[in-house]
Every structure is written in C-alpha cells, then in structure tokens.
Design an enzyme around this catalytic site. Structure first.
Site, PDB file in Angstrom:
ATOM      1  CE1 TYR A 105      22.126 -40.745  -7.327  1.00  0.00           C
ATOM      2  CE2 TYR A 105      19.777 -40.958  -7.756  1.00  0.00           C
ATOM      3  CZ  TYR A 105      20.908 -40.165  -7.629  1.00  0.00           C
ATOM      4  OH  TYR A 105      20.810 -38.805  -7.801  1.00  0.00           O
ATOM      5  CG  ASP A 133      34.905 -32.590  -8.718  1.00  0.00           C
ATOM      6  OD1 ASP A 133      33.722 -32.231  -8.881  1.00  0.00           O
ATOM      7  OD2 ASP A 133      35.351 -33.681  -9.129  1.00  0.00           O
ATOM      8  CB  THR A 160      23.447 -32.199 -15.145  1.00  0.00           C
ATOM      9  OG1 THR A 160      22.758 -33.442 -15.189  1.00  0.00           O
ATOM     10  CG2 THR A 160      23.005 -31.410 -13.940  1.00  0.00           C
ATOM     11  CG  ASP A 216      38.413 -39.606  -3.427  1.00  0.00           C
ATOM     12  OD1 ASP A 216      37.210 -39.599  -3.086  1.00  0.00           O
ATOM     13  OD2 ASP A 216      39.012 -40.631  -3.802  1.00  0.00           O
ATOM     14  CB  VAL A 217      34.174 -36.395  -0.531  1.00  0.00           C
ATOM     15  CG1 VAL A 217      34.295 -34.896  -0.603  1.00  0.00           C
ATOM     16  CG2 VAL A 217      33.347 -36.949  -1.671  1.00  0.00           C
ATOM     17  N   GLY A 237      28.305 -29.478 -13.310  1.00  0.00           N
ATOM     18  CA  GLY A 237      26.938 -29.844 -12.917  1.00  0.00           C
ATOM     19  C   GLY A 237      26.354 -28.971 -11.817  1.00  0.00           C
ATOM     20  CB  ILE A 238      23.868 -29.854  -9.195  1.00  0.00           C
ATOM     21  CG1 ILE A 238      22.722 -30.274 -10.135  1.00  0.00           C
ATOM     22  CG2 ILE A 238      23.321 -29.226  -7.922  1.00  0.00           C
ATOM     23  CD1 ILE A 238      21.802 -31.362  -9.588  1.00  0.00           C
ATOM     24  CE  LYS A 277      22.183 -38.821  -4.432  1.00  0.00           C
ATOM     25  NZ  LYS A 277      23.030 -37.688  -4.017  1.00  0.00           N
TER      26      LYS A 277
HETATM   27  N1  LIG Z   1      21.435 -34.335 -12.397  1.00  0.00           N
HETATM   28  C1  LIG Z   1      20.284 -34.673 -11.847  1.00  0.00           C
HETATM   29  O1  LIG Z   1      19.241 -34.715 -12.514  1.00  0.00           O
HETATM   30  C2  LIG Z   1      20.202 -34.994 -10.382  1.00  0.00           C
HETATM   31  C3  LIG Z   1      18.937 -35.294  -9.837  1.00  0.00           C
HETATM   32  C4  LIG Z   1      18.855 -35.573  -8.474  1.00  0.00           C
HETATM   33  C5  LIG Z   1      19.983 -35.547  -7.679  1.00  0.00           C
HETATM   34  N2  LIG Z   1      21.203 -35.273  -8.234  1.00  0.00           N
HETATM   35  C6  LIG Z   1      22.351 -35.276  -7.353  1.00  0.00           C
HETATM   36  O2  LIG Z   1      23.010 -34.025  -7.430  1.00  0.00           O
HETATM   37  C7  LIG Z   1      24.409 -34.203  -7.210  1.00  0.00           C
HETATM   38  C8  LIG Z   1      25.203 -33.608  -8.381  1.00  0.00           C
HETATM   39  O3  LIG Z   1      24.746 -34.226  -9.569  1.00  0.00           O
HETATM   40  P1  LIG Z   1      25.245 -33.763 -11.027  1.00  0.00           P
HETATM   41  O4  LIG Z   1      24.173 -34.138 -11.968  1.00  0.00           O
HETATM   42  O5  LIG Z   1      25.724 -32.375 -10.972  1.00  0.00           O
HETATM   43  O6  LIG Z   1      26.440 -34.806 -11.225  1.00  0.00           O
HETATM   44  P2  LIG Z   1      27.816 -34.683 -12.046  1.00  0.00           P
HETATM   45  O7  LIG Z   1      28.244 -36.064 -12.342  1.00  0.00           O
HETATM   46  O8  LIG Z   1      27.660 -33.715 -13.174  1.00  0.00           O
HETATM   47  O9  LIG Z   1      28.798 -34.025 -10.969  1.00  0.00           O
HETATM   48  C9  LIG Z   1      29.248 -34.736  -9.865  1.00  0.00           C
HETATM   49  C10 LIG Z   1      30.631 -34.247  -9.523  1.00  0.00           C
HETATM   50  O10 LIG Z   1      31.089 -35.024  -8.410  1.00  0.00           O
HETATM   51  C11 LIG Z   1      32.450 -35.330  -8.633  1.00  0.00           C
HETATM   52  N3  LIG Z   1      32.856 -36.509  -7.872  1.00  0.00           N
HETATM   53  C12 LIG Z   1      32.646 -37.811  -8.179  1.00  0.00           C
HETATM   54  N4  LIG Z   1      33.250 -38.608  -7.278  1.00  0.00           N
HETATM   55  C13 LIG Z   1      33.850 -37.783  -6.369  1.00  0.00           C
HETATM   56  C14 LIG Z   1      34.640 -37.994  -5.213  1.00  0.00           C
HETATM   57  N5  LIG Z   1      34.932 -39.234  -4.787  1.00  0.00           N
HETATM   58  N6  LIG Z   1      35.092 -36.915  -4.525  1.00  0.00           N
HETATM   59  C15 LIG Z   1      34.812 -35.660  -4.954  1.00  0.00           C
HETATM   60  N7  LIG Z   1      34.088 -35.402  -6.051  1.00  0.00           N
HETATM   61  C16 LIG Z   1      33.600 -36.443  -6.749  1.00  0.00           C
HETATM   62  C17 LIG Z   1      32.565 -35.537 -10.134  1.00  0.00           C
HETATM   63  O11 LIG Z   1      33.918 -35.394 -10.559  1.00  0.00           O
HETATM   64  C18 LIG Z   1      31.642 -34.450 -10.666  1.00  0.00           C
HETATM   65  O12 LIG Z   1      32.336 -33.246 -10.913  1.00  0.00           O
HETATM   66  C19 LIG Z   1      24.621 -35.708  -7.034  1.00  0.00           C
HETATM   67  O13 LIG Z   1      24.632 -36.034  -5.658  1.00  0.00           O
HETATM   68  C20 LIG Z   1      23.402 -36.303  -7.704  1.00  0.00           C
HETATM   69  O14 LIG Z   1      23.078 -37.570  -7.208  1.00  0.00           O
HETATM   70  C21 LIG Z   1      21.333 -34.997  -9.575  1.00  0.00           C
END
Ligand SMILES: NC(=O)c1ccc[n+]([C@@H]2O[C@H](COP(=O)([O-])OP(=O)(O)OC[C@H]3O[C@@H](n4cnc5c(N)ncnc54)[C@H](O)[C@@H]3O)[C@@H](O)[C@H]2O)c1
Length: 246
Positions: A147, A28, A182, A53-54, A8-9, A151
């Site tokens: 959420y 991660d 994503t 694990d954060v 993802g991001i 945020k």
């Molecule tokens: N995708 C969107 O449209 C979007 C929009 C706004 C904000 N965000 C934010 O961007 C960030 C990334 O989103 P994404 O879409 O890439 O999500 P995603 O679910 O694809 O990736 C999140 C990653 O965090 C990891 N993760 C989960 N719990 C964890 C933990 N306890 N310790 C360490 N790692 C952990 C997961 O394994 C995963 O690889 C998030 O904070 C999300 O809220 C996403």
C-alpha cells in the site's frame, strides 16, 4: 466520473461534486453502487451508476467511450478505488503484492489514460488521484508495504502526468488523505480499539477526518479555482504528515 464510489470517500466525493452541480457517474466493482447512486438522485443530484472493475482495462476503455458518448464529454475524473492489505513484508507473496498494485497503481494509470485521451483531444480536463499519508511516510502500527509503495507511486504519477499533459489543458493532481472516518476504519476500531487509539493520538487534531473534508479538497483541485495547480500532492490529513505521525 468517480471510481470506487459505492461507499466511503468515493461516495462522498460524488455527492459533494453533485451538490456543486456536476452530473456524476459513480462506478464501482460492487453492484451496491447502483443503490448509492439512487440515494444521491433522491437528494436531487444528477447521478448515475456503472458497474466497473477498474482492473479490467478493456472495460475501462469501453466505459470511457460510453460515458463520453452519453454525456458529450467528461470534464473530470477521480481515481479513488484502492485497497490496503495488512501484511508484513515477509507475509507478502506475489499474489497479494500484485493485487494491490493492480488496483492502486496500474488501474489508476490506465483509467487516467482512458479518460485523458478525449480530454487531451478537447484541450481540457481535470484528474484527481487519491494517494494517502502512506504515500509520503510510513504510518504505524499497521504494516502494508505494498500500500505504501502504491500510494507513493500515485503521487508521483500525478506529478509525471501533470507535467506531460500541462500544455494540452489537462491538469492532474493528487489528494493524500489522513485517517478518514469510513466503514473501513470503523471496522478496525471495532476489531482493534488500541490501533484506533494509537492513530488518534498521532493526529494533531485528535480526531479522524470527515469524508467531506477530503471531498472538498478534491472538488477544489478539479475546479477552475485550482487552474494554477498541476502535478501537486495536496495532503488533507489534519497535519499528520508534518507532525510526528509519519
Ligand atoms: N479511509 C481512509 O482513512 C483513507 C486514508 C487514505 C487514503 N485512502 C484512500 O481513499 C480511497 C477510498 O478509500 P475508502 O476508505 O473510501 O475505501 P472503501 O473500501 O470504503 O471504498 C473503496 C471502494 O472501491 C471499490 N473497489 C475495490 N476494488 C475495485 C475495483 N477493482 N474496481 C472498482 N472499484 C473497486 C470498493 O468496492 C469500494 O466501494 C482509497 O484509494 C484509499 O486507499 C483512504
């Protein structure tokens, strides 16, 4: 150092920073992060992985020390890991509420604290936290009060820490992505195409953000080009939050 970088991001942010010449540590909870880092390394990026694990603060403190010792110091932290549970307010219980807060809010704070400590001692560092359009308004039709609250908290955390650490050379900013292309969103699109359609019609550009559009904003805020900015929430949402979206 990027949290939640297995996919993802987070993965795209790590790749973008690596292409700018940074040595990136992808962390991660998911061991898949090792394969992700190998993929970046295969593209010539100085990338390495750490399973972390954060929400485990002792592990975060150890990681800050280990990464700092190995590389001399850490210039930049991206607190990206986050989850969203789609539940109405009434459906939430203490466990689901705590799960979201533990990752999206508590872990962001304690990761920033752990990595900022040596930055403050050195008088230099930059932190970006990932907030969301849900941190400034209430998107629809999904329901995820935990959420939204988390945020909004992340954005205000960046303001508070940005001010607290300003004289010590550590900048803290937040990025607020809109709906981004994503895996998570692709899954929604497949399961509920009408929801994806509702989102698209509310986004002024009519399309999802590319992950690179988030990554370049993160890179800018981390860099000296943004030396004048701290405590700022930068929305990267194709105008969603200033349109009718929120
Ligand atoms: N995708 C969107 O449209 C979007 C929009 C706004 C904000 N965000 C934010 O961007 C960030 C990334 O989103 P994404 O879409 O890439 O999500 P995603 O679910 O694809 O990736 C999140 C990653 O965090 C990891 N993760 C989960 N719990 C964890 C933990 N306890 N310790 C360490 N790692 C952990 C997961 O394994 C995963 O690889 C998030 O904070 C999300 O809220 C996403």
């Amino acid at each position: 150092m990027v949290t939640g970088a297995a996919r993802g991001i987070g993965e795209t942010v790590a790749r973008f920073l690596g292409r700018q010449g940074a040595t990136v540590v992808l962390t991660d909870l998911n061991p898949q992060v090792e394969e992700t880092a190998r993929g970046l390394a295969a593209d010539g990026i100085a990338a390495e992985a750490k399973i972390l694990d954060v929400t485990d603060n002792a592990a975060v403190m150890r990681a800050a020390q280990e990464i700092g010792n190995k590389h001399g110091h850490v210039d930049a932290l991206v607190a990206n890991a986050g989850i969203s549970l789609e539940l109405t307010a009434i459906e939430h219980d203490v466990e689901s509420w705590r799960r979201v807060m533990a990752l999206n809010l508590d872990a962001v704070f304690f990761t920033a604290q752990a990595f900022a400590r040596p930055m403050l001692a050195r008088g230099s560092g930059s932190i970006v936290m990932i907030s969301s359009i849900s941190g400034v308004g209430i998107s629809r039709p999904e329901r995820h009060v935990s959420y939204d609250v988390s945020k909004a908290g992340v954005a205000h955390m960046a303001r508070s820490l940005g001010v607290e650490w300003a004289k010590q050379g550590v900048r803290v900013n937040a990025v607020g992505p809109g709906y981004t292309d994503t895996q998570m969103l692709a899954e929604v699109g497949r399961a509920k195409p009408e929801v994806l359609q509702a989102w698209l019609s509310d986004i002024p550009t009519g399309r999802l953000l590319r992950r690179e559009e988030i990554a370049s904003a993160v890179a800018f805020l981390l860099s000296d080009a943004a030396s004048g900015m701290t405590g700022h929430l930068m929305m990267v949402d194709h105008g969603y939050s200033v349109g009718k979206g929120v």
